[in-house]
Design a protein around this motif. Structure first.
Motif, PDB file in Angstrom:
ATOM      1  N   PRO A 177      12.890  13.962  -3.141  1.00  0.00           N
ATOM      2  CA  PRO A 177      12.225  14.705  -4.268  1.00  0.00           C
ATOM      3  C   PRO A 177      11.129  13.859  -5.160  1.00  0.00           C
ATOM      4  O   PRO A 177      10.546  14.338  -5.998  1.00  0.00           O
ATOM      5  N   ASP A 178      11.714  12.446  -5.212  1.00  0.00           N
ATOM      6  CA  ASP A 178      10.996  11.607  -6.322  1.00  0.00           C
ATOM      7  C   ASP A 178       9.428  11.231  -5.538  1.00  0.00           C
ATOM      8  O   ASP A 178       8.652  10.761  -6.190  1.00  0.00           O
ATOM      9  N   THR A 179       9.336  11.533  -4.311  1.00  0.00           N
ATOM     10  CA  THR A 179       8.221  11.036  -3.306  1.00  0.00           C
ATOM     11  C   THR A 179       7.426  11.976  -2.734  1.00  0.00           C
ATOM     12  O   THR A 179       6.410  12.018  -2.052  1.00  0.00           O
ATOM     13  N   CYS A 180       8.019  13.287  -3.089  1.00  0.00           N
ATOM     14  CA  CYS A 180       7.240  14.412  -2.315  1.00  0.00           C
ATOM     15  C   CYS A 180       7.142  15.470  -3.245  1.00  0.00           C
ATOM     16  O   CYS A 180       7.831  15.704  -4.428  1.00  0.00           O
ATOM     17  N   ARG A 181       6.194  16.336  -2.990  1.00  0.00           N
ATOM     18  CA  ARG A 181       5.999  17.594  -3.779  1.00  0.00           C
ATOM     19  C   ARG A 181       6.594  18.734  -2.755  1.00  0.00           C
ATOM     20  O   ARG A 181       5.870  18.837  -1.777  1.00  0.00           O
ATOM     21  N   LEU A 182       7.603  19.360  -3.313  1.00  0.00           N
ATOM     22  CA  LEU A 182       8.277  20.279  -2.353  1.00  0.00           C
ATOM     23  C   LEU A 182       8.292  21.660  -3.090  1.00  0.00           C
ATOM     24  O   LEU A 182       8.843  21.748  -4.245  1.00  0.00           O
ATOM     25  N   GLY A 186      -1.514  -0.040 -12.582  1.00  0.00           N
ATOM     26  CA  GLY A 186      -1.286   1.512 -12.266  1.00  0.00           C
ATOM     27  C   GLY A 186      -1.432   1.998 -10.879  1.00  0.00           C
ATOM     28  O   GLY A 186      -1.809   3.187 -10.646  1.00  0.00           O
ATOM     29  N   ASP A 187      -1.259   1.042  -9.938  1.00  0.00           N
ATOM     30  CA  ASP A 187      -1.416   1.582  -8.566  1.00  0.00           C
ATOM     31  C   ASP A 187      -2.463   2.509  -8.297  1.00  0.00           C
ATOM     32  O   ASP A 187      -2.562   3.435  -7.643  1.00  0.00           O
ATOM     33  N   PRO A 188      -3.739   1.611  -8.185  1.00  0.00           N
ATOM     34  CA  PRO A 188      -5.099   2.464  -8.090  1.00  0.00           C
ATOM     35  C   PRO A 188      -5.252   2.922  -6.626  1.00  0.00           C
ATOM     36  O   PRO A 188      -4.941   2.199  -5.866  1.00  0.00           O
ATOM     37  N   LEU A 197       1.028  -1.310  -0.076  1.00  0.00           N
ATOM     38  CA  LEU A 197       0.032   0.036  -0.001  1.00  0.00           C
ATOM     39  C   LEU A 197       0.887   1.400   0.203  1.00  0.00           C
ATOM     40  O   LEU A 197       1.929   1.143   0.807  1.00  0.00           O
ATOM     41  N   GLU A 198       0.746   2.108  -1.031  1.00  0.00           N
ATOM     42  CA  GLU A 198       1.256   3.385  -0.975  1.00  0.00           C
ATOM     43  C   GLU A 198       0.338   4.450   0.219  1.00  0.00           C
ATOM     44  O   GLU A 198      -0.522   4.587  -0.297  1.00  0.00           O
ATOM     45  N   MET A 199       1.104   4.912   0.962  1.00  0.00           N
ATOM     46  CA  MET A 199       0.363   5.797   1.888  1.00  0.00           C
ATOM     47  C   MET A 199       0.792   7.269   1.505  1.00  0.00           C
ATOM     48  O   MET A 199       1.716   8.002   1.594  1.00  0.00           O
TER      49      MET A 199
HETATM   50  N1  U5P Z   1       3.854   9.456  -5.484  1.00  0.00           N
HETATM   51  C1  U5P Z   1       5.153   8.612  -5.585  1.00  0.00           C
HETATM   52  N2  U5P Z   1       4.881   7.329  -6.141  1.00  0.00           N
HETATM   53  C2  U5P Z   1       4.014   7.082  -7.045  1.00  0.00           C
HETATM   54  C3  U5P Z   1       2.846   8.089  -6.886  1.00  0.00           C
HETATM   55  C4  U5P Z   1       2.971   9.098  -6.292  1.00  0.00           C
HETATM   56  O1  U5P Z   1       6.232   8.807  -4.625  1.00  0.00           O
HETATM   57  O2  U5P Z   1       4.003   6.163  -7.500  1.00  0.00           O
HETATM   58  C5  U5P Z   1       4.083  10.835  -4.767  1.00  0.00           C
HETATM   59  C6  U5P Z   1       4.107  11.962  -5.531  1.00  0.00           C
HETATM   60  O3  U5P Z   1       5.684  12.350  -5.739  1.00  0.00           O
HETATM   61  C7  U5P Z   1       3.408  12.969  -4.755  1.00  0.00           C
HETATM   62  C8  U5P Z   1       2.236  12.196  -4.062  1.00  0.00           C
HETATM   63  O4  U5P Z   1       4.307  13.522  -3.798  1.00  0.00           O
HETATM   64  O5  U5P Z   1       2.661  10.859  -4.153  1.00  0.00           O
HETATM   65  C9  U5P Z   1       0.887  12.434  -4.619  1.00  0.00           C
HETATM   66  O6  U5P Z   1       0.887  11.942  -5.954  1.00  0.00           O
HETATM   67  P1  U5P Z   1      -0.146  12.032  -6.951  1.00  0.00           P
HETATM   68  O7  U5P Z   1      -1.270  11.090  -6.417  1.00  0.00           O
HETATM   69  O8  U5P Z   1      -0.678  13.536  -6.961  1.00  0.00           O
HETATM   70  O9  U5P Z   1       0.335  11.800  -8.304  1.00  0.00           O
END
Ligand code: U5P
Length: 239
Positions: free
Chosen positions: A196-201, A128-130, A89-91
């Motif tokens: 910065p790959d996983t955050c919006r900064l 696509g990670d729903p 799960l992506e949190m």
């Molecule tokens: N995000 C990831 N990996 C993913 C999808 C999203 O790290 O596979 C991060 C984005 O970088 C953003 C947040 O900070 O999750 C929300 O992404 P989004 O759902 O608006 O695309």
């Protein structure tokens, strides 16, 4: 510590076994993907920057009492971490509207939310990670309701610490994604990366995006953004 065979290769990282069954080596690549890997590219120095940034942030979170998989940085591209089984799960936490939520709800980006917004996505490349909800997560066997309660609490604690950390370097933490893992004794801890790959900064003064959206949206100066975040964190934390 001896590095052994590759166990797993993801889009941005590789994981290697070690001679200790409880520890693995994570190697950060320069490869960048977006939109479920439909867009692919390379960002110079990204692997080194994400390794260094994740190291600074995970060490900081450890100091603040958050349990993470991080053990130590090994070199410019690699870190040693505790082996966990990643919960699929992506949190996702959102403090401002942006990205997929802004699109889904038909709102502008950059609106501060009066509440902390939590999304969970099912880690499944083929789909696509729903976006899913708690009931789907339980149905899938990804977590129990009790585990989800703990996961939201941990994610919320991490958000509070990171909002404050980024604020100190003049950055708005718009949103981010974390992954949690289970240790062999069933404890849920922070795993993967925060970068910065996983955050919006966004820079607080200029609102310039200093994250992967520069790659996703072809805004240019991608490496520069990652280096900027690293330098600001390093200046704050490595005094
Ligand atoms: N995000 C990831 N990996 C993913 C999808 C999203 O790290 O596979 C991060 C984005 O970088 C953003 C947040 O900070 O999750 C929300 O992404 P989004 O759902 O608006 O695309």
């Amino acid at each position: 510590m001896e590095k052994k065979e590759m166990l797993y290769e993801g889009k941005a990282k590789q994981v290697f076994a070690t001679d200790n069954p409880d520890e693995v080596v994570v190697r950060f690549k320069d490869d960048a993907t977006a939109f479920n890997a439909q867009k692919k590219g390379q960002v110079d120095l990204k692997g080194e920057m994400n390794n260094a940034i994740t190291t600074l942030i995970f060490e900081y979170l450890n100091q603040k009492g958050i349990k993470t998989h991080f053990i130590k940085q090994l070199n410019e591209r690699e870190q040693l971490v505790r082996k966990v089984s990643i919960i699929p799960l992506e949190m996702v936490v959102r403090n401002y509207s942006a990205g997929s939520m802004a699109q889904r709800l038909g709102v502008e980006e950059g609106i501060k939310s009066p509440v902390t917004i939590f999304d969970i996505c099912y880690k499944k490349d083929e789909l696509g990670d729903p976006l899913i909800n708690d009931h789907h997560a339980v149905f899938l066997g990804a977590a129990t309701y009790e585990e989800l309660d703990d996961m939201y609490e941990l994610t919320s604690d991490i958000n509070d610490i990171l909002i404050d950390l980024f604020d100190k370097i003049n950055i708005i933490l718009v949103d981010f994604k974390i992954e949690l893992g289970k240790t062999s004794d069933g404890e849920i801890i922070l795993a993967d990366e925060i970068s910065p790959d996983t955050c919006r900064l966004w820079d607080k003064d200029t609102m310039k995006k200093l994250d992967k959206d520069r790659f996703r949206r072809d805004l240019g100066e991608v490496t520069e953004a990652y280096v900027e975040i690293y330098n600001r964190l390093k200046n704050l934390l490595q005094k």
